[in-house]
Design an enzyme around this catalytic site. Structure first.
Site, PDB file in Angstrom:
ATOM      1  N   HIS A  64       0.843  -1.200   0.000  1.00 25.00           N
ATOM      2  CA  HIS A  64       0.000   0.000   0.000  1.00 25.00           C
ATOM      3  C   HIS A  64       0.875   1.246   0.000  1.00 25.00           C
ATOM      4  O   HIS A  64       1.935   1.289   0.622  1.00 25.00           O
ATOM      5  CB  HIS A  64      -1.018   0.016   1.148  1.00 25.00           C
ATOM      6  CG  HIS A  64      -0.471   0.023   2.535  1.00 25.00           C
ATOM      7  ND1 HIS A  64      -0.104   1.177   3.195  1.00 25.00           N
ATOM      8  CD2 HIS A  64      -0.258  -0.987   3.421  1.00 25.00           C
ATOM      9  CE1 HIS A  64       0.303   0.882   4.424  1.00 25.00           C
ATOM     10  NE2 HIS A  64       0.229  -0.433   4.588  1.00 25.00           N
ATOM     11  N   GLU A 210      -4.840   2.338   2.904  1.00 26.73           N
ATOM     12  CA  GLU A 210      -4.879   1.146   3.743  1.00 26.73           C
ATOM     13  C   GLU A 210      -4.972   1.504   5.215  1.00 26.73           C
ATOM     14  O   GLU A 210      -5.703   0.867   5.980  1.00 26.73           O
ATOM     15  CB  GLU A 210      -3.624   0.301   3.479  1.00 26.73           C
ATOM     16  CG  GLU A 210      -3.660  -1.090   4.118  1.00 26.73           C
ATOM     17  CD  GLU A 210      -3.017  -1.153   5.503  1.00 26.73           C
ATOM     18  OE1 GLU A 210      -3.022  -2.237   6.107  1.00 26.73           O
ATOM     19  OE2 GLU A 210      -2.516  -0.112   5.986  1.00 26.73           O
ATOM     20  N   GLU A 211      -4.247   2.546   5.611  1.00 28.82           N
ATOM     21  CA  GLU A 211      -4.132   2.885   7.028  1.00 28.82           C
ATOM     22  C   GLU A 211      -5.426   3.431   7.620  1.00 28.82           C
ATOM     23  O   GLU A 211      -5.536   3.563   8.841  1.00 28.82           O
ATOM     24  CB  GLU A 211      -3.004   3.895   7.241  1.00 28.82           C
ATOM     25  CG  GLU A 211      -1.617   3.391   6.881  1.00 28.82           C
ATOM     26  CD  GLU A 211      -1.098   2.328   7.828  1.00 28.82           C
ATOM     27  OE1 GLU A 211      -1.822   1.955   8.767  1.00 28.82           O
ATOM     28  OE2 GLU A 211       0.036   1.865   7.627  1.00 28.82           O
TER      29      GLU A 211
END
Length: 358
Positions: A64, A210-211
């Protein structure tokens, strides 16, 4: 060590890309992918992959792009910047650290302010300061001056820590190995497989956001519709004082991590066993991780469409989700080696067997 590989690591880790603001690292990845693939595919959020091979079955491999960071939420009348977290942070690792505010006028250096120990009350010393109590100091005297520098509410903020090779040349420092390590692995796998006769079609690259909820993973998986998927990320190394326990250590230099459990996914058993058997057959070191907290893009990959057999292959990293993190060169290269062997073996009959179609 190979200087070209070190240069690639530096290029990937020195540019910023917090969730929702991945433009800079996107452009780096696009340029790099273009050297290995004639075709780049994207979703509508900013995830991107290159294409290698022309086999019947589709394999998705992605890290990512984004790293944990912040976003400006308010400018005080005195010119200090209030902010909110993009991704998971712990207050202990944030105070008195340098940051970079990315404005339309240019990048500004700031620091997350803190009290001197001389004035801390006893009860303050025992608490972790909450993020909504923190502020960034860019040296502005008031709100108007801060705005004249170019700061606006909604501007992204990145941590500051340049890439560096430590005295042990295999230990590598950067602020954002989570997850430029995965980006590096995805690019290196493409490099190794370019021009080779693959029994499948590999789509390799990286997702966005993603985070903050595995968002790009969901859109990319629906875009590519793979038969098999691999998320490549970092795992939490437990080889430092105060870490580890009865379940064993995850150590830098002991090999890539095979994810057997996390909060978002139990890996597909047949694919998991295939990866383990390949690692053993090729004498590639590996470590196992069963994690009760945390999630990866695999959590979304495996739920796309009718379901996608998915495996997470990571590298151990120390101190992630802070301004600094460390990885080991050999772990990165062994992750590449393992994925190259696994992907090269995923012919149509093997994929059908894994998916339960034969």
């Amino acid at each position: 060590m190979d200087q070209k590989k070190i240069e690639l690591m530096k290029e990937l880790t020195d540019v910023e890309g917090v969730p929702g603001f991945e433009d800079r690292i996107y452009n780096v990845m696009k340029t790099r992918i273009s050297s290995f693939s004639e075709k780049i595919e994207t979703d509508n959020l900013g995830s991107l992959v290159g294409k290698v091979g022309n086999g019947q079955k589709k394999v998705l491999l992605a890290g990512h792009l984004d790293e944990v960071g912040f976003i400006i939420s308010h400018i005080t009348k005195d010119g200090f910047l209030k902010f909110r977290a993009l991704g998971g942070w712990w207050g202990h690792v944030m105070l008195s650290q340098r940051v970079k505010v990315l404005t339309k006028k240019g990048d500004l250096t700031g620091v997350i302010g803190s009290k001197a120990p001389h004035v801390l009350k006893p009860e303050e010393r025992k608490k972790v300061l909450e993020i909504d109590k923190m502020f960034i100091d860019i040296g502005a005297g008031n709100r108007e001056e801060a705005e004249s520098f170019g700061v606006q509410v909604g501007d992204p903020v990145a941590a500051v820590c340049p890439f560096e090779v430590l005295p042990n040349e295999k230990i590598l420092l950067a602020r954002n190995w989570d997850n430029r390590a995965g980006c590096y692995v995805a690019l290196r796998v493409m490099e190794e497989l370019k021009g080779k006769s693959l029994p499948n079609t590999l789509y390799s690259g990286a997702t966005v956001q993603e985070e903050v909820g595995l968002r790009g993973a969901e859109t990319l998986a629906h875009t590519i519709n793979p038969d098999i998927a691999f998320a490549t990320d970092v795992g939490v190394a437990t080889d430092t004082p105060g870490m580890g326990g009865e379940e064993g250590k995850l150590s830098l230099g002991d090999g890539p991590i095979l994810g057997f459990l996390d909060r978002s996914m139990v890996p597909h058993r047949k694919l998991r066993d295939f990866v383990v058997e390949t690692a053993k057959a090729k004498n590639i070191p590996y470590q196992l991780e069963l994690m009760s907290g945390g999630a990866t893009d695999g959590g979304k990959f495996h739920l796309a469409h009718q379901g996608v057999p998915t495996m997470v292959i990571s590298v151990p990293s120390r101190y992630i989700h802070s301004h600094v993190s460390l990885v080991h060169f050999d772990d990165l290269e062994n992750a590449v080696k393992l994925l190259v062997h696994v992907i090269s073996s995923l012919d149509t009959s093997t994929v059908d067997h894994i998916k339960g179609l034969s």
